[in-house]
Design a protein around this motif. Structure first.
Motif, PDB file in Angstrom:
ATOM      1  N   LYS A 177       0.828  -1.197   0.000  1.00 47.62           N
ATOM      2  CA  LYS A 177       0.000   0.000   0.000  1.00 47.62           C
ATOM      3  C   LYS A 177       0.871   1.258   0.000  1.00 47.62           C
ATOM      4  O   LYS A 177       1.949   1.288   0.579  1.00 47.62           O
ATOM      5  CB  LYS A 177      -0.939   0.004   1.200  1.00 47.62           C
ATOM      6  CG  LYS A 177      -2.083  -0.992   1.082  1.00 47.62           C
ATOM      7  CD  LYS A 177      -3.046  -0.849   2.229  1.00 47.62           C
ATOM      8  CE  LYS A 177      -4.240  -1.779   2.077  1.00 47.62           C
ATOM      9  NZ  LYS A 177      -5.043  -1.429   0.889  1.00 47.62           N
ATOM     10  N   ASP A 179       0.803   5.769   0.010  1.00 47.79           N
ATOM     11  CA  ASP A 179       0.028   6.939   0.421  1.00 47.79           C
ATOM     12  C   ASP A 179      -0.901   7.384  -0.709  1.00 47.79           C
ATOM     13  O   ASP A 179      -0.480   7.469  -1.871  1.00 47.79           O
ATOM     14  CB  ASP A 179       0.960   8.088   0.795  1.00 47.79           C
ATOM     15  CG  ASP A 179       1.806   7.757   2.021  1.00 47.79           C
ATOM     16  OD1 ASP A 179       1.371   6.897   2.803  1.00 47.79           O
ATOM     17  OD2 ASP A 179       2.895   8.344   2.178  1.00 47.79           O
ATOM     18  N   PRO A 180      -2.142   7.711  -0.390  1.00 49.57           N
ATOM     19  CA  PRO A 180      -3.104   8.075  -1.451  1.00 49.57           C
ATOM     20  C   PRO A 180      -2.694   9.309  -2.259  1.00 49.57           C
ATOM     21  O   PRO A 180      -3.083   9.451  -3.411  1.00 49.57           O
ATOM     22  CB  PRO A 180      -4.400   8.316  -0.667  1.00 49.57           C
ATOM     23  CG  PRO A 180      -4.233   7.558   0.605  1.00 49.57           C
ATOM     24  CD  PRO A 180      -2.780   7.618   0.930  1.00 49.57           C
ATOM     25  N   THR A 190      -6.014   1.258  -6.873  1.00 47.75           N
ATOM     26  CA  THR A 190      -5.336   2.507  -6.557  1.00 47.75           C
ATOM     27  C   THR A 190      -4.601   2.399  -5.224  1.00 47.75           C
ATOM     28  O   THR A 190      -4.886   1.515  -4.402  1.00 47.75           O
ATOM     29  CB  THR A 190      -6.347   3.662  -6.490  1.00 47.75           C
ATOM     30  OG1 THR A 190      -7.353   3.337  -5.519  1.00 47.75           O
ATOM     31  CG2 THR A 190      -7.003   3.872  -7.841  1.00 47.75           C
ATOM     32  N   ASP A 191      -3.663   3.315  -5.022  1.00 51.88           N
ATOM     33  CA  ASP A 191      -2.860   3.387  -3.795  1.00 51.88           C
ATOM     34  C   ASP A 191      -2.112   2.087  -3.544  1.00 51.88           C
ATOM     35  O   ASP A 191      -1.985   1.630  -2.404  1.00 51.88           O
ATOM     36  CB  ASP A 191      -3.741   3.728  -2.586  1.00 51.88           C
ATOM     37  CG  ASP A 191      -4.544   4.996  -2.799  1.00 51.88           C
ATOM     38  OD1 ASP A 191      -4.065   5.871  -3.540  1.00 51.88           O
ATOM     39  OD2 ASP A 191      -5.652   5.100  -2.232  1.00 51.88           O
TER      40      ASP A 191
END
Length: 615
Positions: A177, A179-180, A190-191
């Motif tokens: 994962k 950071d957005p 996404t992310d």
């Protein structure tokens, strides 16, 4: 005061169940898709059942994720606002494991009672009732959970529970994962970012590939640098239509330099560092937030595209010289347009990719490029431009060669000049083959990657799903892993495509120019090392040369001094014709076509006589 009282009560009460967040280490063991596993959620201990399966009804792919999602309800359960809340939450977050691949839903009434009894307390703690827990989605029944039929084995079960959709797609592991704010994407999620080092190959394979790319980049850098330095020694030697070869060599010189830097820097540019405190593994760099990766991408992609455009321009100049019979001066007048296309189009593509955040690190070569994980970017920003360049270039090349062959067949030339024209056509053909074969190989490798990348990704997810605690793929029809040799061939041909330029400039004249340049440099150094006593003789020598030069001038009618050697073309010294014989073979083509346009027949003989020997 009321809020303070509630907090004190929640701290002093000793509930039957101690609720706390599951530590990260508790989820170290892997789970299996739709197979029973012991219930580790402490909130759900001491229930009539002690085994569950994942993903649950709320699509949490492991118990650790489910525990984190349940954390806001911990103080609500501790305060015991409803006797149904704990069992209802466990029915959703850790359902009872029944028949393989099936599950039953809790009834609607526990949901309604728990929500009605605890909504004031939830509002006080700022907890909202999730949409996934909407009571209307549960069946209207009055049985407690788990029902007796849920605790029976599959052989004793007489009721057919609800079937579960098993294909949950790809879930991004917590190790991958991002950071957005960075805008990363991996496998459509996404992310999330691919793991680093490369997700397909072992460490020993990556080390071998890195050294292989490093050696090939040194060879390509040496060849293209030699071509560019040969051009700098005698700029006037390389006129249009062969001038694009120099810019083409310069582009691939920059490409090989970027690959060499990637070899030296290893993974420091293409990969993000790990963050053990946040349970983050090393991941591939994406986007433009990494300045070094962005710079590598800009140079590599820009000059790769520019090199292919310069080859198209080279075929265009050959076409103009062979078909409309343009001379070097006429072609050179279009040089500004050529430069605008060759540098402008790749620049627009590069800026577009940066704006779209499509930069991706390549952990195999250590550089940053495009289309490594995004197939859409691969198709539109690599395959489409390169394929278009090949089609246009080959078409222009074939038309030009056919026109030269028509010149050879229709215009009466001496046998010696016929042989020169044939050799020139062969030289063009060999140079084009040496460029097209590597480029077509690179395009073929990209097409192969575009076709099989989905299979490679699915195979990787299947092999790593249990390690990452994510849902495994369901009903896989085909599994396959990429071969390292495919990637090595791709990188080899990306670099080898710049080497053919050295074969064009490699000739006896090039050796003579390098030898002359070296000798001139050594002579200049020797003159600088001479003692001061020789300054008088050198000065007298210079004065004698200057006087002889002024003696060769004569006064014209308007009072200007003009060199005698430029009075009339007919008065040139015989040595002038010897200098003409040192022109390159590409100038043969220009002069031949000018003669064909102005005076076919006698003109072609005159040009071939003046340009007797090729470089």
């Amino acid at each position: 005061m009321e809020l303070l009282w509630v907090l004190c009560v929640s701290m002093l009460m000793a509930p039957a169940v101690v609720v706390e967040a599951i530590p990260m280490e508790s989820a170290a063991g892997s789970h299996s898709m739709f197979t029973c596993e012991p219930t580790t959620l402490r909130l759900c201990q001491g229930l009539p059942y002690n085994s569950t399966f994942m993903p649950n009804l709320l699509n949490h792919y492991d118990q650790q994720t489910a525990a984190l999602a349940m954390e806001p309800f911990h103080p609500i359960v501790n305060l015991q606002c409803s006797s149904e809340l704990r069992m209802f939450l466990c029915a959703l977050y850790a359902p009872v494991c029944t028949v393989y691949g099936r599950m039953t839903l809790p009834c609607r009434w526990p949901c309604q009672r728990a929500k009605g009894d605890c909504y004031k307390l939830m509002d006080m703690f700022g907890v909202t009732w999730p949409e996934e827990m909407d009571c209307n989605r549960f069946p209207d029944c009055d049985e407690p959970y788990p029902r007796p039929v849920d605790l029976l084995s599959s052989a004793d079960s007489t009721e057919s529970p609800i079937s579960v959709q098993r294909n949950y797609g790809f879930w991004c592991p917590r190790e991958l994962k991002i950071d957005p704010d960075l805008g990363y994407t991996f496998l459509g999620v996404t992310d999330c970012s691919p793991p680093c080092p490369n997700m397909y190959f072992q460490q020993d394979e990556l080390v071998f590939a890195r050294y292989f790319i490093g050696v090939v980049s040194v060879v390509c850098l040496s060849a293209t640098l030699f071509t560019f330095l040969t051009f700098l020694i005698d700029v006037s030697r390389f006129r249009y239509p062969e001038r694009p070869i120099i810019f083409y060599a310069m582009c691939y010189m920059m490409v090989s330099l970027v690959f060499l830097l990637g070899f030296l820097l290893e993974d420091r540019v293409a990969c993000n560092t790990a963050s053990p405190g946040l349970f983050r593994a090393p991941t591939v760099t994406q986007g433009s937030h990494n300045k070094a990766c962005t710079l590598f991408f800009m140079v590599l992609y820009f000059f790769t595209m520019a090199g292919s455009v310069w080859w198209v321009i080279l075929t265009l100049t050959w076409f103009l010289a062979a078909v409309p019979k343009w001379g070097s001066e006429a072609i050179e007048k279009k040089a500004l347009l050529f430069h605008a296309c060759a540098w402008g189009l790749p620049g627009c593509l590069t800026v577009t990719l940066i704006a779209m955040n499509k930069i991706e690190g390549d952990s195999v070569s250590g550089v940053c490029f495009v289309g490594l994980y995004d197939r859409t970017a691969l198709r539109w920003f690599l395959l489409a431009p390169l394929g278009l360049d090949v089609l246009v270039g080959v078409a222009l090349l074939l038309v030009g060669i056919l026109a030269l062959n028509r010149v050879r067949m229709e215009i009466p030339l001496e046998k010696e000049n016929q042989d020169k024209l044939v050799k020139f056509m062969i030289r063009i053909g060999v140079f084009s083959v040496l460029y097209l074969v590597p480029l077509l190989t690179v395009i073929t490798c990209y097409l192969y990657e575009n076709s099989y990348r989905t299979v490679w990704e699915t195979t990787w997810v299947q092999e790593r799903c249990r390690e990452y605690h994510i849902p495994c793929p369901y009903q896989i029809e085909q599994t396959n892993r990429p071969n390292l040799s495919l990637f090595l061939i791709k990188y080899l041909m990306m670099l080898v495509v710049g080497i053919p330029s050295v074969f064009w400039v490699g000739s006896k004249k090039t050796c003579f120019e390098w030898g002359t340049s070296t000798h001139a440099s050594s002579t200049h150094l020797a003159m600088l090392d001479e003692p001061p006593s020789g300054s008088t003789s050198r000065a007298s020598s210079v004065r004698s040369k200057m006087s002889s030069f002024h003696g060769s001038l004569y006064r014209s009618r308007d009072g200007r001094y003009t060199a005698c050697s430029f009075r009339r073309v007919e008065d040139r010294l015989p040595y002038d014709s010897m200098l003409k014989s040192q022109h390159s073979s590409i100038r043969d083509l220009s002069n031949i076509t000018q003669a064909i346009q102005s005076a076919p027949g006698n003109g072609i003989h005159r040009v071939l006589e003046e340009n007797g020997a090729t470089a």
